[in-house]
Design a protein around this motif. Structure first.
Motif: not given
Length: 94
Positions: A18-19, A50-52, A3-5
């Motif tokens: 939001x992203x 992204x969550x991190x 997953x990207x950031x």
């Protein structure tokens, strides 16, 4: 799956959180689709990078901007370390 950031300053009117949320939802649904349509019983995992980043954005003593290079998109060494830890944790199941 990786997953990207989000970009440091948001993108197209969307804020960073939001992203990150949209990114994770898209990657999770893609992983689920691949697993169900392959017929191989694949359990595809998503490394929640992204969550991190969102966690650092919301809760950390680490300066959020310190995760990025000056361009606001590419990762600094600190950001790469965090991303790598997420990938390793996903692979190891923790």
């Amino acid at each position: 799956m990786f997953q990207t950031w989000g970009r440091r300053d948001g993108l197209g009117g969307l804020t960073f959180p939001e992203i990150a949320r949209i990114s994770y939802e898209r990657y999770r649904s893609t992983a689920d689709y691949i697993a169900s349509s392959s017929g191989l019983g694949i359990n595809m995992q998503v490394a929640p990078i992204g969550q991190a980043f969102e966690s650092v954005y919301n809760n950390s003593d680490i300066p959020f901007a310190g995760l990025y290079r000056q361009d606001g998109s590419h990762l600094s060494r600190t950001g790469n370390y965090l991303a790598s830890a997420c990938v390793a944790g996903t692979i190891m199941g923790s």
